[in-house]
Write an enzyme that holds these catalytic residues in place. Structure first.
Site, PDB file in Angstrom:
ATOM      1  N   LYS A   1      41.575  91.324  40.698  1.00  0.00           N
ATOM      2  CA  LYS A   1      40.318  90.725  40.220  1.00  0.00           C
ATOM      3  C   LYS A   1      40.066  91.038  38.746  1.00  0.00           C
ATOM      4  O   LYS A   1      39.694  90.162  37.958  1.00  0.00           O
ATOM      5  CB  LYS A   1      39.137  91.242  41.060  1.00  0.00           C
ATOM      6  CG  LYS A   1      39.200  90.899  42.530  1.00  0.00           C
ATOM      7  CD  LYS A   1      37.933  91.300  43.247  1.00  0.00           C
ATOM      8  CE  LYS A   1      37.676  92.792  43.224  1.00  0.00           C
ATOM      9  NZ  LYS A   1      38.720  93.556  43.935  1.00  0.00           N
TER      10      LYS A   1
ATOM     11  N   ARG B   1      46.079  73.125  52.424  1.00  0.00           N
ATOM     12  CA  ARG B   1      46.948  72.442  51.468  1.00  0.00           C
ATOM     13  C   ARG B   1      46.223  71.309  50.748  1.00  0.00           C
ATOM     14  O   ARG B   1      46.505  71.008  49.593  1.00  0.00           O
ATOM     15  CB  ARG B   1      48.183  71.881  52.194  1.00  0.00           C
ATOM     16  CG  ARG B   1      49.015  72.950  52.878  1.00  0.00           C
ATOM     17  CD  ARG B   1      49.634  73.919  51.879  1.00  0.00           C
ATOM     18  NE  ARG B   1      50.557  73.251  50.996  1.00  0.00           N
ATOM     19  CZ  ARG B   1      51.845  73.031  51.273  1.00  0.00           C
ATOM     20  NH1 ARG B   1      52.337  73.431  52.427  1.00  0.00           N
ATOM     21  NH2 ARG B   1      52.627  72.425  50.405  1.00  0.00           N
TER      22      ARG B   1
END
Length: 310
Positions: free
Chosen positions: A162, A247
């Site tokens: 992060k 996807r």
């Protein structure tokens, strides 16, 4: 958040203290402002807790109403108003009845005055200060950036990257708000986020340690607070040996913070993926989804497939 006192309002708005200077450290415990219309007519709810009353705001309407009463009547009304338990009375330049000042000084009650062109605008600005103290808040473990004008919470387990992706985003001139401990508040049904005061401008980078962004990257890349528009969770690709990533990205999930839901995406992390670019693309897609150009990708593919088949 610390307590809101009369002194805090005086400092924020440069109020003139007409009376009650010895009491400006008194706490304001209730959100909102009261225009005291009913109270000036003599109506008081005796069942209300006098220790928990709103501050009072008086302007031209109250001034015009009180102008019809004699000095003794006005004095009695003001004394009753002051004794109802409000922490303070705020008057604008449009309230010119000096009899209130006289009564407030006799009772050593906090009376504040301000010259402000719009009473409604003044009310909103005071409530904006109230929001900092009274708005519901939570603290989350994440990084907060402002990307293309959108506040983005970046989640992920420790060590997922992060902080590193935040540095990459800053290289692209996106703004850093905070790392690790983010304080989120719900103000008027909108989410706002900022760094915990302890970690302001600080970010931890594994292998380097804690660095001060204002000194390493520059103060111009720091944003003290931002409205929050979306959340992105980073997770290891094929977590548990299964690739269950979306996807098509057709359905954005939502996550609830303080009763408000924001768009939420899970982005897989693997070697070779440029996460900064991916997060930029996600924010760009969010802006498209919010615009008139939004379209269903499955419908678009079906339409193109049909056209190619003709």
């Amino acid at each position: 958040m610390s307590k809101l006192t009369i002194k805090e309002l005086v400092n924020k708005f440069d109020f003139e203290i007409i009376s009650g200077a010895d009491h400006i450290n008194s706490e304001i415990t209730v959100y909102g402002l009261n225009r005291a219309g009913l109270e000036l007519t003599g109506y008081f709810n005796e069942k209300e807790d006098k220790k928990h009353k709103r501050a009072i705001l008086m302007s031209s309407k109250e001034n015009n109403y009180m102008s019809q009463f004699s000095d003794s009547e006005a004095s009695d009304k003001y004394k009753s108003l002051i004794k109802m338990g409000s922490p303070a009375i705020i008057i604008t330049q449009k309230f010119t009845d000096e009899r209130l000042s006289k009564v407030a000084k006799e009772l050593d009650f906090p009376l504040l005055k301000i010259n402000y062109p719009s009473t409604s605008e003044l009310t909103q600005k005071i409530l904006d200060i109230y929001d900092l103290y009274f708005a519901p808040t939570i603290e989350v473990h994440s990084t907060l950036m402002n990307i293309y004008g959108k506040g983005v919470l970046i989640f992920g387990q420790s060590g997922i990257g992060k902080s590193e992706v935040s540095l990459e985003l800053m290289k692209k001139n996106h703004l850093f708000v905070g790392d690790d401990r983010i304080v989120i508040s719900n103000r008027n049904s909108e989410l706002f986020g900022k760094s915990h005061a302890l970690l302001q401008n600080l970010i931890e980078v594994r292998g380097i340690g804690i660095i001060d962004i204002s000194k390493v990257q520059g103060q111009q890349l720091i944003m003290p607070e931002t409205k929050i528009h979306m959340g992105i969770e980073l997770f290891k690709f094929q977590e548990g040996g299964i690739d269950n990533t979306d996807r098509l990205g057709n359905e954005w999930t939502q996550k609830d913070f303080l009763g408000l839901k924001i768009p939420y995406l899970r982005v897989p992390v693997s070697a070779g993926r440029n996460l900064a670019n991916i997060i930029e693309a996600a924010v760009g897609q969010l802006k498209v989804n919010e615009s008139s150009d939004a379209q269903d990708i499955i419908e678009l593919l079906a339409k193109r497939n049909s056209e190619l088949a003709e």
